[in-house]
Design a protein around this motif. Structure first.
Motif, PDB file in Angstrom:
ATOM      1  N   ALA A 158      56.108  39.262  41.431  1.00 55.31           N
ATOM      2  CA  ALA A 158      55.325  40.685  41.386  1.00 55.31           C
ATOM      3  C   ALA A 158      56.430  41.308  40.387  1.00 55.31           C
ATOM      4  O   ALA A 158      56.096  42.069  39.648  1.00 55.31           O
ATOM      5  N   ASN A 159      57.753  41.103  40.431  1.00 56.59           N
ATOM      6  CA  ASN A 159      58.794  41.771  39.912  1.00 56.59           C
ATOM      7  C   ASN A 159      58.919  41.388  38.255  1.00 56.59           C
ATOM      8  O   ASN A 159      58.986  42.161  37.567  1.00 56.59           O
ATOM      9  N   GLU A 160      58.321  40.076  38.205  1.00 58.37           N
ATOM     10  CA  GLU A 160      58.463  39.605  36.683  1.00 58.37           C
ATOM     11  C   GLU A 160      57.056  39.654  36.104  1.00 58.37           C
ATOM     12  O   GLU A 160      56.886  39.162  35.010  1.00 58.37           O
ATOM     13  N   GLN A 161      55.970  40.386  36.826  1.00 58.70           N
ATOM     14  CA  GLN A 161      54.686  40.513  36.400  1.00 58.70           C
ATOM     15  C   GLN A 161      53.955  39.073  36.058  1.00 58.70           C
ATOM     16  O   GLN A 161      53.120  38.997  35.133  1.00 58.70           O
ATOM     17  N   VAL A 162      54.128  38.069  37.081  1.00 59.55           N
ATOM     18  CA  VAL A 162      53.547  36.820  36.952  1.00 59.55           C
ATOM     19  C   VAL A 162      52.467  37.347  38.122  1.00 59.55           C
ATOM     20  O   VAL A 162      52.767  37.359  39.364  1.00 59.55           O
ATOM     21  N   ILE A 163      51.022  37.174  37.766  1.00 55.62           N
ATOM     22  CA  ILE A 163      50.058  37.272  38.747  1.00 55.62           C
ATOM     23  C   ILE A 163      49.600  35.891  39.486  1.00 55.62           C
ATOM     24  O   ILE A 163      49.249  35.059  38.602  1.00 55.62           O
ATOM     25  N   LEU A 164      49.856  35.672  40.798  1.00 53.30           N
ATOM     26  CA  LEU A 164      49.658  34.479  41.391  1.00 53.30           C
ATOM     27  C   LEU A 164      48.271  34.370  41.895  1.00 53.30           C
ATOM     28  O   LEU A 164      47.858  35.357  42.473  1.00 53.30           O
ATOM     29  N   PHE A 165      47.523  33.503  41.123  1.00 53.57           N
ATOM     30  CA  PHE A 165      45.755  33.640  41.310  1.00 53.57           C
ATOM     31  C   PHE A 165      45.452  32.359  41.934  1.00 53.57           C
ATOM     32  O   PHE A 165      45.566  31.155  41.441  1.00 53.57           O
ATOM     33  N   THR A 166      45.034  32.370  43.250  1.00 58.91           N
ATOM     34  CA  THR A 166      44.374  31.098  43.969  1.00 58.91           C
ATOM     35  C   THR A 166      43.170  30.791  43.496  1.00 58.91           C
ATOM     36  O   THR A 166      42.142  31.292  43.531  1.00 58.91           O
ATOM     37  N   LEU A 167      42.990  29.587  43.187  1.00 56.20           N
ATOM     38  CA  LEU A 167      41.694  28.755  42.958  1.00 56.20           C
ATOM     39  C   LEU A 167      40.821  28.749  44.254  1.00 56.20           C
ATOM     40  O   LEU A 167      41.290  28.661  45.183  1.00 56.20           O
ATOM     41  N   PRO A 168      39.737  28.679  44.160  1.00 59.42           N
ATOM     42  CA  PRO A 168      38.755  28.674  45.333  1.00 59.42           C
ATOM     43  C   PRO A 168      38.617  27.402  46.008  1.00 59.42           C
ATOM     44  O   PRO A 168      39.242  26.377  45.374  1.00 59.42           O
ATOM     45  N   PRO A 169      38.522  27.318  47.304  1.00 62.01           N
ATOM     46  CA  PRO A 169      38.743  26.245  48.030  1.00 62.01           C
ATOM     47  C   PRO A 169      37.644  25.091  47.859  1.00 62.01           C
ATOM     48  O   PRO A 169      36.438  25.420  47.643  1.00 62.01           O
ATOM     49  N   ASN A 170      38.187  23.908  47.899  1.00 63.52           N
ATOM     50  CA  ASN A 170      37.116  22.777  47.897  1.00 63.52           C
ATOM     51  C   ASN A 170      36.402  22.505  46.528  1.00 63.52           C
ATOM     52  O   ASN A 170      35.418  22.001  46.399  1.00 63.52           O
ATOM     53  N   THR A 171      37.181  23.164  45.604  1.00 60.35           N
ATOM     54  CA  THR A 171      36.544  23.059  44.248  1.00 60.35           C
ATOM     55  C   THR A 171      37.510  22.959  43.201  1.00 60.35           C
ATOM     56  O   THR A 171      37.390  23.100  41.918  1.00 60.35           O
ATOM     57  N   SER A 182      37.715  23.490  39.218  1.00 60.85           N
ATOM     58  CA  SER A 182      37.978  24.737  38.882  1.00 60.85           C
ATOM     59  C   SER A 182      39.549  24.558  38.210  1.00 60.85           C
ATOM     60  O   SER A 182      39.858  25.465  37.649  1.00 60.85           O
ATOM     61  N   GLN A 183      40.141  23.656  38.590  1.00 60.18           N
ATOM     62  CA  GLN A 183      41.616  23.379  38.297  1.00 60.18           C
ATOM     63  C   GLN A 183      41.489  23.013  36.821  1.00 60.18           C
ATOM     64  O   GLN A 183      41.168  21.668  36.487  1.00 60.18           O
ATOM     65  N   PRO A 184      42.211  23.595  35.886  1.00 58.64           N
ATOM     66  CA  PRO A 184      42.208  23.023  34.557  1.00 58.64           C
ATOM     67  C   PRO A 184      43.031  21.548  34.226  1.00 58.64           C
ATOM     68  O   PRO A 184      42.532  20.728  33.616  1.00 58.64           O
ATOM     69  N   LEU A 185      44.145  21.503  35.108  1.00 59.82           N
ATOM     70  CA  LEU A 185      44.635  20.111  34.928  1.00 59.82           C
ATOM     71  C   LEU A 185      44.048  19.072  35.674  1.00 59.82           C
ATOM     72  O   LEU A 185      44.187  18.024  34.949  1.00 59.82           O
TER      73      LEU A 185
END
Length: 385
Positions: A277-290, A294-297
């Motif tokens: 939060a302090n570094e302005q990095v938004i942690l965004f969780t991918l949806p479950p079981n997908t 949905s994971q680019p890697l």
């Protein structure tokens, strides 16, 4: 207590009488009237978390529940216990703390979850995917990240087996074919992180040992960072190390940054969340079981990486008769596989086919493959605290 203070100050009541009438300790009332203790101070021992930290925890729990993946009481206790241990406080967080926490925050309660049927879990849930893209699109737009692929990142871990499965081999039809392997079932955990612009951050390699031998790093990918754990898996401490000393070092200086990652509990160390939060990095969780969708890697890089790893191991065994692949050959062979597979085209393709960049919420409209059940438990988290 406030009533007793008012009675003494405005009604002329004695401290003793006010304490008896309002049922508060005489000494506590006297301390507040004399100024030795703040009038608004609560009675009893100090809480484990400060007021601001408890408010932060409430926001976190509320957001988890709002997406449909609420925390259990045991998970909340474990989270607070982790905070205490990180501060060197040797106390156990018990159900008594939980009950007091609930009284301080009456908006929270325990609810029975509606079970998710197996039939629904096996099918890609359109509502979940729509909600995911709603959140993703809103986050990208509100943080002015449209058309800025260099600020969109994805992080994930994968295991590289020392006894890698060999590629298909030429043999006489009908005849059995075999290939020499290491016989070591160990998998080395590697952490990859890439941006939608095709940029790869050097990997993190996690070893299942207490001390790192320099011989394990021979032939490494330049910039590689190493982690050590009992089982060779990612944990909160290692993720915090990766984020603090590695990701922030190689990530671009421009902010904000969106970091997509799965919901494994190790990714949400309180210190890491606060630093993000302090570094302005938004942690965004991918949806479950997908995450396989949905994971680019997963979609662009890990498949080619594992193929290249198997080929590198097979080539080593072919060129070095009588030898096997051990930890001491890992860095050199993994370097070969990484350079061959983690290309700009593969990285960019991963973000494109998952609909992250360019943003395409219809990318899964024709998907018929069921998600892989049981890959990981999803811990929802979509905030910037």
């Amino acid at each position: 207590m406030h009533g007793a203070i008012d009675a003494v100050l405005h009604e002329g009541m004695s401290i003793r009488r006010a304490a008896e009438q309002y049922g508060v300790p005489k000494s506590s009332l006297g301390d507040r009237l004399s100024g030795r203790v703040l009038a608004d101070a609560s009675c009893g021992p100090a809480t484990y978390l400060s007021f601001a930290e408890e408010e932060e925890l409430v926001v976190f729990l509320t957001r988890c529940a709002s997406i449909g993946y609420a925390k259990s009481r045991k998970e909340v206790l474990a989270l607070v216990q982790c905070v205490l241990e990180s501060r060197g406080i040797q106390k156990s967080v018990t159900n008594g703390w939980w009950e007091s926490f609930r009284r301080r925050h009456p908006g929270l309660t325990l609810r029975t979850a509606v079970p998710l049927s197996l039939a629904r879990a096996k099918a890609t849930d359109p509502e979940m995917l729509a909600r995911y893209f709603d959140l993703l699109e809103k986050t990208i737009q509100e943080n002015d990240l449209v058309g800025k692929p260099g600020q969109l990142f994805n992080m994930d871990e994968s295991g590289m087996p020392l006894d890698a499965k060999p590629p298909k081999l030429v043999a006489v039809r009908g005849a059995a074919v075999s290939a020499i392997g290491s016989g070591d079932k160990t998998q080395i955990t590697v952490v990859a992180c890439v941006s939608a612009a095709g940029y790869c951050i050097p990997p993190m390699v996690i070893w299942d040992r207490k001390f790192l031998s320099p011989e394990l790093t021979h032939g490494e990918i330049p910039g590689t960072i190493y982690g050590l754990s009992k089982n060779g898996w990612m944990d909160m401490e290692l993720f915090n190390l990766w984020f603090t000393n590695h990701f922030l070092r190689f990530a671009p200086a421009v902010r904000p940054i969106l970091l997509l990652l799965d919901g494994h509990s190790s990714h949400y160390c309180p210190d890491t969340v606060r630093l993000a939060a302090n570094e302005q990095v938004i942690l965004f969780t991918l949806p479950p079981n997908t995450t396989h969708l949905s994971q680019p890697l997963d979609k662009g890089c890990f498949g080619p990486l594992k193929v290249a790893w198997r080929e590198a191991c097979h080539q080593f065994l072919t060129m070095n008769a009588g030898k096997i692949v051990t930890r001491y050959q890992f860095s050199r062979l993994f370097n070969q596989a990484w350079m061959k597979s983690m290309t700009i085209s593969n990285v960019c393709a991963g973000f494109r086919v998952t609909g992250v960049h360019p943003l395409n919420r219809d990318i899964f409209s024709d998907v018929e493959d069921p998600p892989s059940i049981g890959k990981r438990e999803w811990t929802s988290f979509h905030p910037t605290i």
